[in-house]
Design a protein around this motif. Structure first.
Motif, PDB file in Angstrom:
ATOM      1  N   CYS A   3       0.810  -1.220   0.000  1.00 55.33           N
ATOM      2  CA  CYS A   3       0.000   0.000   0.000  1.00 55.33           C
ATOM      3  C   CYS A   3       0.841   1.266   0.000  1.00 55.33           C
ATOM      4  O   CYS A   3       0.331   2.343   0.301  1.00 55.33           O
ATOM      5  N   ARG A   4       2.129   1.145  -0.329  1.00 54.07           N
ATOM      6  CA  ARG A   4       2.988   2.338  -0.262  1.00 54.07           C
ATOM      7  C   ARG A   4       2.616   3.380  -1.313  1.00 54.07           C
ATOM      8  O   ARG A   4       2.899   4.568  -1.152  1.00 54.07           O
ATOM      9  N   GLN A   5       1.986   2.934  -2.409  1.00 57.64           N
ATOM     10  CA  GLN A   5       1.543   3.872  -3.436  1.00 57.64           C
ATOM     11  C   GLN A   5       0.108   4.326  -3.214  1.00 57.64           C
ATOM     12  O   GLN A   5      -0.390   5.166  -3.944  1.00 57.64           O
TER      13      GLN A   5
END
Length: 746
Positions: A627-629
């Protein structure tokens, strides 16, 4: 002589003495007339010097207006002491409150003297120096008297309403406690009852946080651990080293998630707010109580001076003094004692390391359960060391207090309280501090472990993380203190009283009453102090490391419900009557509570930042995870976290890989760290995580402390109704003075 017992009475009034008279037991006055009883061993009758000092002391009491009665049984000599009402005219300063405006002539005519006031004045006179320079406590120390104590009288109502287990959930009769034991004891039970009442919301929230962990058993990191059959953990022991699948820690991973989950941070902040609100509301409750008792403006120093001047016209005022040399010596000695207890904590660490080696070699069937066994054993050893250090700390604190030469008894009590609490804090919490912030962080890495004396590997955290070690340590110590300590606190005086009560009692009601009081357990200066200290340590466990043990408030709640009745039963049924003391607050203990509140914010912030998995999970979620983006509803943001948090070590780099069981099919193993496969130096990821931990700690502490300050400002210490009532009394007193005839004279 009647049936082996003798009876004599000596009656005296101030200025004259009456002869000694033998009277029949049936004509004696009721035992309720006697304020105090002194006891001496019959064998001292054969010592002329002790008999002379005893007689001089009794004659001095006679000259002061006391009367006394001498009774004997086969073993002891009892002296019933009663003060004539005329004595209390001289001590009328104690019979009124600061707000009273009655003229002195009316005060002198007071006839209804509270029992607590009578006992306090009699105790003061008995412990004042006589012409021979003796005080009662000196005579007891020298064996002239064995004991001296006020009698239990009229306690049946308290036994029925308060000192019984069936009234555990009923409100305490604080007013009746005050009328029987005095304000200091009543304030202790009022505070303890308020603390127990305020524990209810904290216990409920902690239980919700703990149970919410069950709802996250299907979280991705737990699923990954339970399904990690192909991931092997590096050997943790020198004895029978073997590789273990990560999936074998599935049960412990679920247990750890019960107290190390997303609600931990919110609960820690809630407890910081709770501690502040609890103290502020207690201050308001105290203000209401002491106003009802007409003690709001009472001054202890003023009363001490009034007593001294009344007892002796030559009374010399003791001024405040301060010696920088004495203070420096006390500080250095206290620091030395603290270092000694830190050294004791290191010895506990060594004992855990040695125990790990012994368990691994002597009990090979334990396997990886050796770590759990060592943690529990270490907690038990820590508990025993606490019991031993408590006795040592009390002696050291007393010596330091005496060396400091406090001005009054109250000042001595305040100084001793702070000294003893500081020493007790390190005795109780040094081991927890080691587990929370040091354990497993200086061990090196597989293939290059740090060893104690070059022989034993340092102890490592549990496979599921250091929070499990901290949880087990907290649960063990709190469980033992709330169960074993409470049982011993009740059983010891109960058994002692039963053993002493097995001796034959007199047939005479009055002497039997004196014998019954004598055979109760003795009390001393520390009787109430020890109860307060026990509660302060419990309050510390309830707040300081509550992030690792959210069930602490619930355990404290159950313990306090028992503790209130246990203390009540001890004081009313099993112990001699405490000498009543006036007080308008709980004194230095309030400062101790405020100190614990600040320490709780710091400790819980550090536990969340450096011990729990909260920060690594958050960092992974927003920097390294899927979910880093940006978050996706269909994706668990912590997927892959377990693999990410374990470092890789190639088994060929072990010094002797062949000796490790199961090494044939294992080429690499994993361990908890963020090091690289080549060496254990920090990576960019490690430094970033450390920076986030420090930033969170600073942010958490500032937010929590700001919340505490806002709460303290928002909730006034004194209710407006109390302020207005005090204002009205001041106005009434000034109005009476201004309207009196003397005020119009020019």
């Amino acid at each position: 002589m009647l049936g082996g017992e003798t009876l004599e009475i000596l009656v005296g009034t101030e200025g004259d003495s009456l002869p000694l008279m033998d009277i029949n037991a049936s004509e004696t006055e009721a035992s309720e007339l006697w304020d105090y009883v002194l006891v001496a061993d019959r064998c001292t009758q054969r010592n002329p010097r002790q008999v002379q000092r005893r007689q001089q002391f009794l004659e001095e009491l006679e000259r002061k207006g006391f009367c006394y009665k001498v009774r004997e049984d086969q073993e002891k000599v009892f002296f019933g002491i009663r003060a004539d009402n005329g004595i209390f005219d001289r001590y009328c300063r104690l019979l009124v409150q600061p707000e009273d405006t009655a003229p002195r002539g009316e005060l002198a005519r007071l006839t209804s003297i509270p029992a607590t006031t009578r006992i306090r004045i009699v105790n003061f006179v008995l412990n004042s120096k006589t012409a021979a320079g003796d005080r009662l406590q000196d005579l007891v120390k020298d064996g002239v008297f064995e004991a001296g104590f006020p009698l239990h009288k009229g306690e049946e109502d308290l036994k029925k309403k308060w000192a019984r287990w069936r009234t555990m959930f009923q409100e305490q009769p604080v007013g009746d406690i005050r009328n029987y034991f005095g304000e200091k004891v009543a304030l202790y039970f009022a505070w303890l009852g308020w603390y127990t009442y305020m524990l209810v919301p904290a216990a409920l929230v902690g239980l919700v946080v703990f149970l919410s962990g069950f709802a996250h058993f299907e979280a991705s990191q737990i699923r990954e651990i339970c399904a990690a059959h192909d991931i092997y953990i590096c050997p943790r022991s020198d004895h029978n080293p073997t590789y273990h699948r990560l999936s074998e820690t599935c049960a412990f991973a679920k247990l750890t998630h019960l107290f190390d989950n997303e609600g931990t941070v919110l609960f820690a902040i809630f407890m910081a707010l709770w501690a502040t609100v609890f103290l502020e509301l207690w201050k308001r409750e105290r203000a209401c109580v002491v106003l009802q008792w007409d003690l709001y403006g009472w001054d202890e120093d003023e009363e001490d001076m009034a007593l001294g001047l009344t007892d002796s016209p030559d009374y010399q005022l003791r001024l405040h003094q301060h010696s920088y040399l004495r203070s420096a010596v006390v500080f250095l000695l206290s620091l030395l004692m603290i270092c000694f207890m830190i050294g004791m904590a290191h010895l506990l660490v060594v004992s855990r390391v040695v125990a790990s080696a012994l368990f691994s070699s002597a009990l090979p069937f334990l396997g990886e359960r050796v770590t759990t066994a060592v943690v529990v054993t270490g907690a038990l050893v820590h508990y025993v060391s606490i019991l031993i250090m408590t006795k040592i700390n009390k002696c050291v604190a007393l010596k330091l207090c005496d060396f400091e030469k406090p001005r009054t008894f109250s000042e001595r009590e305040r100084t001793f309280t702070l000294r003893f609490f500081i020493l007790q804090f390190f005795a109780h919490f040094s081991s927890l501090i080691y587990i929370a912030f040091i354990l497993g962080r200086i061990n090196g890495h597989p293939g290059k472990s740090v060893r104690l004396a070059g022989l034993w590997k340092l102890e490592e955290c549990h496979l599921s993380g250091c929070m499990m070690d901290l949880f087990v340590q907290m649960a063990t110590i709190m469980g033992l203190k709330q169960t074993l300590s409470n049982c011993m606190e009740y059983l010891r005086p109960w058994l002692a009283h039963k053993c002493r009560s097995m001796r034959a009692m007199s047939q005479d009601p009055e002497l039997r009453h004196w014998q019954h009081n004598y055979r109760l357990n003795p009390v001393n200066t520390f009787s109430l102090f020890d109860e307060f200290m026990e509660m302060m340590i419990q309050y510390g466990f309830t707040t300081i490391f509550v992030a690792a043990f959210p069930l602490a408030p619930l355990l404290a709640l159950f313990s306090n419900l028992v503790e209130i009745r246990l203390d009540a039963i001890k004081m009313v049924r099993l112990q001699r009557r405490l000498v009543p003391r006036k007080a308008k607050d709980i004194g230095t203990w309030l400062q101790v509570l405020e100190i614990i509140g600040v320490l709780a914010v710091i400790a819980n912030g550090m536990v969340i930042a450096f011990t729990s998995e909260f920060i690594p999970r958050v960092v992974y979620k927003y920097r390294y995870g899927p979910c880093r983006q940006g978050a996706h509803p269909a994706v668990d943001c912590l997927t892959g976290y377990v693999n990410h948090s374990l470092s890789v070590f190639y088994t060929k780099d072990f010094q002797d890989p062949v000796k490790i069981e199961g090494s044939e099919n294992v080429t690499e193993c994993r361990y908890r760290d963020y090091g690289t496969t080549q060496n254990s130096s920090f990576t960019e990821q490690s430094w970033f995580l450390l920076a986030i931990r420090l930033a969170f700690l600073i942010l958490f502490e500032h937010v929590a402390l700001c919340i505490k300050l806002i709460a303290a400002w928002f909730v006034p210490d004194v209710p407006q109704s109390v302020k207005n009532e005090v204002l009205k009394k001041k106005y009434q007193r000034l109005w009476l003075k201004s309207s009196s005839p003397k005020s119009t004279d020019v």
